[in-house]
Design a protein around this motif. Sequence first.
Motif, PDB file in Angstrom:
ATOM      1  N   ALA A 136      -2.792  31.401 160.514  1.00  0.00           N
ATOM      2  CA  ALA A 136      -2.390  33.144 160.990  1.00  0.00           C
ATOM      3  C   ALA A 136      -3.696  33.336 161.212  1.00  0.00           C
ATOM      4  N   ASP A 137      -3.185  34.521 163.028  1.00  0.00           N
ATOM      5  CA  ASP A 137      -4.315  34.706 163.992  1.00  0.00           C
ATOM      6  C   ASP A 137      -4.396  36.464 163.084  1.00  0.00           C
ATOM      7  N   PRO A 138      -5.764  37.003 163.678  1.00  0.00           N
ATOM      8  CA  PRO A 138      -5.825  38.482 163.075  1.00  0.00           C
ATOM      9  C   PRO A 138      -4.436  39.158 163.084  1.00  0.00           C
ATOM     10  N   GLU A 139      -3.441  38.898 163.907  1.00  0.00           N
ATOM     11  CA  GLU A 139      -2.153  39.972 164.020  1.00  0.00           C
ATOM     12  C   GLU A 139      -1.340  39.046 163.428  1.00  0.00           C
ATOM     13  N   GLY A 140      -1.036  38.049 162.944  1.00  0.00           N
ATOM     14  CA  GLY A 140      -0.547  37.398 161.722  1.00  0.00           C
ATOM     15  C   GLY A 140       0.226  36.527 162.493  1.00  0.00           C
ATOM     16  N   ASN A 141       0.152  35.710 163.901  1.00  0.00           N
ATOM     17  CA  ASN A 141       1.254  34.941 164.744  1.00  0.00           C
ATOM     18  C   ASN A 141       0.697  33.625 163.946  1.00  0.00           C
ATOM     19  N   GLU A 142       1.625  32.759 163.358  1.00  0.00           N
ATOM     20  CA  GLU A 142       1.037  31.323 163.071  1.00  0.00           C
ATOM     21  C   GLU A 142       0.719  30.707 164.002  1.00  0.00           C
ATOM     22  N   PHE A 143      -0.272  29.556 163.941  1.00  0.00           N
ATOM     23  CA  PHE A 143      -0.640  28.348 164.473  1.00  0.00           C
ATOM     24  C   PHE A 143      -0.695  27.317 163.475  1.00  0.00           C
ATOM     25  N   CYS A 144      -1.303  25.957 163.964  1.00  0.00           N
ATOM     26  CA  CYS A 144      -1.658  25.099 163.246  1.00  0.00           C
ATOM     27  C   CYS A 144      -2.927  24.317 163.890  1.00  0.00           C
TER      28      CYS A 144
END
Length: 153
Positions: A136-144
């Motif tokens: 998750a990026d610093p705002e909680g958006n998930e990525f792989c």
Amino acid sequence: MLRTAAVRRTPSSLRSTTGPRRTLTGMACRITELVIDAADPERLAAFWSKVLGYVELDREDDGSIMIGPPDTGFGGPQPTLVLSPSDDPRSGKLPLHLDVSPTDREQEAELERLLALGAEPADVGQTGNESWHVLADPEGNEFCLLRARVPRL
């Protein structure tokens, strides 16, 4: 991304056992920008710039920040990211998320780099046997973070 066998399966009408996939139409569009709503566009722009090796390309009066590849900017082979201010940004599992692949190091070394930049491990129900890492990026958006290395553009 939590993948299942059906996620990346090509429909039977497009599968070919003797050659490349056929296309339904010629190329009419390509993705040039991805827009991400952000509570703090500055913070996300800094994070994703470091992750992708991007630079700031533009700022809009509404507080949006566009980042992209340093040599080509908008319209190049890689899409730009627009971090758009929002009072109600979504976090966690989004209908669309980014997958990134290492370009100049193995996956584990890139994972360490991403964690040092502020990414956090995210649990979306993985088994632990996946070939990718969910972050998750610093705002909680998930990525792989995928395993496959790709050439740097």
